[in-house]
Scaffold this motif. Structure first.
Motif, short mmCIF file in Angstrom:
data_model
loop_
_atom_site.label_atom_id
_atom_site.label_comp_id
_atom_site.label_asym_id
_atom_site.label_seq_id
_atom_site.Cartn_x
_atom_site.Cartn_y
_atom_site.Cartn_z
N HIS A 333 -19.40 0.02 13.29
CA HIS A 333 -18.69 -0.68 12.21
C HIS A 333 -17.27 -1.02 12.65
N GLN A 334 -16.63 -1.85 11.85
CA GLN A 334 -15.27 -2.29 12.17
C GLN A 334 -14.33 -2.07 10.98
N ILE A 335 -13.06 -1.99 11.30
CA ILE A 335 -12.02 -1.83 10.28
C ILE A 335 -10.95 -2.90 10.49
N ILE A 336 -10.61 -3.58 9.40
CA ILE A 336 -9.55 -4.59 9.44
C ILE A 336 -8.45 -4.15 8.48
N VAL A 337 -7.25 -3.92 9.01
CA VAL A 337 -6.11 -3.48 8.21
C VAL A 337 -5.24 -4.69 7.89
N THR A 338 -4.80 -4.79 6.65
CA THR A 338 -3.91 -5.88 6.24
C THR A 338 -2.61 -5.30 5.70
N LEU A 339 -1.50 -5.79 6.24
CA LEU A 339 -0.18 -5.49 5.69
C LEU A 339 0.28 -6.75 4.96
N VAL A 352 -2.42 -9.24 9.71
CA VAL A 352 -3.78 -8.71 9.84
C VAL A 352 -3.89 -8.00 11.18
N LEU A 353 -4.34 -6.75 11.15
CA LEU A 353 -4.50 -5.92 12.35
C LEU A 353 -5.98 -5.63 12.55
N GLY A 354 -6.49 -6.01 13.69
CA GLY A 354 -7.90 -5.76 13.96
C GLY A 354 -8.69 -7.06 14.07
N PRO A 355 -10.01 -6.92 14.10
CA PRO A 355 -10.76 -5.71 13.78
C PRO A 355 -10.66 -4.62 14.86
N VAL A 356 -10.73 -3.37 14.37
CA VAL A 356 -10.68 -2.18 15.22
C VAL A 356 -12.02 -1.46 15.08
N THR A 357 -12.55 -0.98 16.18
CA THR A 357 -13.85 -0.30 16.15
C THR A 357 -13.77 1.03 15.42
N ASP A 358 -14.69 1.26 14.50
CA ASP A 358 -14.84 2.55 13.83
C ASP A 358 -15.78 3.41 14.66
N ASN A 360 -16.93 6.21 14.13
CA ASN A 360 -17.76 7.09 13.30
C ASN A 360 -17.31 8.55 13.38
N LEU A 361 -15.99 8.75 13.47
CA LEU A 361 -15.44 10.10 13.46
C LEU A 361 -14.92 10.49 12.08
N GLY A 362 -14.91 9.52 11.17
CA GLY A 362 -14.37 9.77 9.83
C GLY A 362 -12.91 9.36 9.71
N PHE A 363 -12.29 9.03 10.83
CA PHE A 363 -10.89 8.58 10.80
C PHE A 363 -10.66 7.59 11.94
N THR A 364 -9.74 6.68 11.70
CA THR A 364 -9.39 5.67 12.71
C THR A 364 -7.89 5.41 12.63
N PHE A 365 -7.23 5.43 13.80
CA PHE A 365 -5.80 5.13 13.87
C PHE A 365 -5.62 3.67 14.29
N VAL A 366 -4.81 2.95 13.51
CA VAL A 366 -4.52 1.54 13.82
C VAL A 366 -3.01 1.42 14.03
N PRO A 367 -2.56 1.11 15.27
CA PRO A 367 -1.11 1.03 15.52
C PRO A 367 -0.51 -0.23 14.88
N VAL A 368 0.76 -0.10 14.49
CA VAL A 368 1.52 -1.21 13.91
C VAL A 368 2.75 -1.42 14.79
N ARG A 382 2.41 -3.94 1.47
CA ARG A 382 1.30 -3.19 0.89
C ARG A 382 0.19 -3.09 1.93
N VAL A 383 -0.28 -1.87 2.19
CA VAL A 383 -1.27 -1.62 3.24
C VAL A 383 -2.63 -1.34 2.61
N SER A 384 -3.64 -2.04 3.09
CA SER A 384 -5.03 -1.78 2.66
C SER A 384 -5.94 -2.07 3.84
N PHE A 385 -7.22 -1.75 3.70
CA PHE A 385 -8.15 -2.05 4.79
C PHE A 385 -9.50 -2.47 4.22
N GLN A 386 -10.24 -3.17 5.07
CA GLN A 386 -11.62 -3.54 4.74
C GLN A 386 -12.53 -2.92 5.79
N TRP A 387 -13.61 -2.31 5.31
CA TRP A 387 -14.62 -1.69 6.18
C TRP A 387 -15.81 -2.61 6.22
#
Length: 492
Positions: A333-339, A352-358, A360-368, A382-387
């Motif tokens: 899966h992928q994660i897309i973070v939006t500031l 928009v940051l990503g997409p970043v690979t998930d 499957n560890l339950g957590f993902t770090f996305v650098p800014v 405002r920070v949010s993400f889409q899975w």
């Protein structure tokens, strides 16, 4: 008949000619100059820094226009448009409050410029509603021209006054609360159907036409203070409609804060303009995924505020928490973070940051990158993400958190060089370098330096190069003494 030329018994010459017909001594024409005249035909002097038109204020003001801190510190620069029949050594003066003695005066040293300037140090500028006018006396004739007397509002105090605790990362003179919801309370969908009321305590230097900018998780409501509210005992009630609440975070902690600017656009505080954040826990849309966590140097930013002056070298990350999948998806899966940046000027800009690979560890770090945060100084994001799956199918949208960014805004555009062609400077020619406006710019005692750098093989030979540059600066003077402008140049 008497033997004398004019007998005592006669009043005429012999022959009967009347005395009035005799020649009279020569008298030269009068050399007296006409009296100097005074006419009210001069354009009113104005601030070189664009003033504030008070005719547009929500509540009537007595003054025609206003000047704030940025107009008068460290000095105010007033502009005279060239008058009719302008001549070298014409006298011109500006009067503030004292209509007899000028606060600044000078003579015309060059008639080639389209305007004349007078600079007045801030310590000689009165506060409040003051009368003002300009005056010109022409060389030679002494004819005077004056401008109409106009009332100006000059205001250099800030709403909220000077922060009593500069060690706090907010303005301690600004205090708010939400009616019916103590800080840290939960708010559900049913609580906000009719909107909410925020209560603003009276602050120092409150005045009519102050504008309260209340931020509900980055979405703004503006309230103009009325004369009754300014004179009242408070608090000031500011309504936040549901339409604004719906634009903020819907799940997790939401941040409320406010700042104030007055009618001449002086803001509360300098670096810390906003009140202490007021947090509420929103449970407005339970279908959302949990909001991300914002990290600075590996630690959660619990204050929800970045001080870029001291933290610009820090590592910024977004920590995304998602449920582990069994079996592990392939492809992942992928994660897309939006500031979503709310810039200082009120506009928005998404990052928009990503997409970043998930993994499957339950957590993902996305650098800014810090360069993103630098663009948001004076605003917030405002920070949010889409899975989503690798194919782009949405697995869920998260709630959001809002982060404020304070600090000194920095802008250093490149200088303009002329002549230059395709990045090359012609050999054997002088060049002109124009320094653009930059931030932060110190107006008092500033100095600009040019440092040419040479590279072998460039069009310009390795020899002494002369770079001419110039700047226009108001000459500072004592009150009621001669003032003017100085154009100076340096050679490097």
């Amino acid at each position: 008949m008497s033997d004398t030329p004019l007998g005592p018994e006669n009043d005429s010459i012999s022959g009967g000619l009347p005395a009035a017909s005799l020649p009279v001594p020569y008298q030269s024409p009068s050399l007296e100059r006409p009296e100097p005249r005074r006419i009210e035909d001069l354009d009113h002097p104005y601030s070189a820094f664009p003033w504030v038109d008070l005719q547009l204020a929500a509540h009537p003001e007595n003054a025609a226009y206003g000047l704030g801190i940025r107009h008068v510190r460290p000095y105010a620069l007033f502009v005279f448009e060239n008058w009719q029949n302008l001549n070298f050594l014409d006298y011109f003066a500006f009067y503030l409050e004292d209509l007899t003695f000028p606060v600044a005066e000078d003579y015309v040293w060059s008639s080639a410029n389209p305007q004349q300037y007078l600079a007045v140090p801030s310590e000689f500028i009165p506060e409040g509603e003051v009368s003002s006018y300009g005056r010109v006396i022409r060389i030679g004739s002494g004819n005077e021209s004056t401008s109409p007397v106009r009332t100006l509002l000059i205001k250099t105090d800030r709403p909220g006054g000077v922060d009593k605790d500069p060690g706090s990362p907010w303005h301690t003179g600004l205090v708010m609360r939400v009616e019916g919801f103590p800080e840290g309370s939960n708010i559900g969908a049913g609580d906000v159907v009719g909107g909410l009321w925020c209560l603003i305590d009276l602050y120092e230097h409150i005045r009519q036409n102050d504008v309260i900018e209340l931020s509900w998780d980055g979405e703004f409501v503006q309230h103009t203070v009325s004369p009754a509210e300014a004179a009242g005992s408070g608090p000031i009630r500011v309504f936040v409609p549901k339409s604004i609440i719906d634009k903020g975070g819907q799940l997790g902690k939401v941040t409320l804060r406010f700042r104030v600017h007055d009618v001449v656009e002086n803001f509360s505080g300098e670096k810390y303009q906003y009140s202490k954040p007021y947090f509420l826990d929103a449970e407005l849309d339970p279908s959302l995924l949990g909001p991300p966590i914002f990290l600075v140097d590996g630690e959660e930013l619990e204050s929800r505020q970045i001080d870029f002056d001291t933290q610009s070298g820090s590592a910024f990350e977004v920590l995304v928490l998602t449920n582990r999948q069994f079996p592990t998806p392939s492809p992942r899966h992928q994660i897309i973070v939006t500031l979503l940046g709310m810039l200082e000027d009120g506009t928005t800009q998404p990052f928009v940051l990503g997409p970043v690979t998930d993994n499957n560890l339950g957590f993902t770090f996305v650098p800014v990158d810090a360069s993103v945060i630098a663009q948001l100084v004076g605003g917030s994001f405002r920070v949010s993400f889409q899975w989503q799956t690798a194919a782009g199918v949405s697995l869920g949208q998260s709630g959001s958190i809002t982060i404020t960014v304070v600090g000194t805004k920095v802008s250093m555009p490149a200088p303009d060089v002329s002549p230059i062609e395709l990045g090359l400077i012609p050999a054997g020619e002088d060049i002109t370098v124009t320094l653009p406006f930059y931030e932060p710019m110190t107006l008092a005692g500033w100095r600009r330096c040019l440092s040419p750098t040479y590279r072998r093989g460039a069009a310009m030979p390795l020899s002494t190069v002369k770079v001419n540059w110039q700047a226009l600066r108001g000459h500072l003077h004592s009150a009621r003494r001669r003032a003017g402008t100085v154009q100076w140049a340096g050679t490097h």
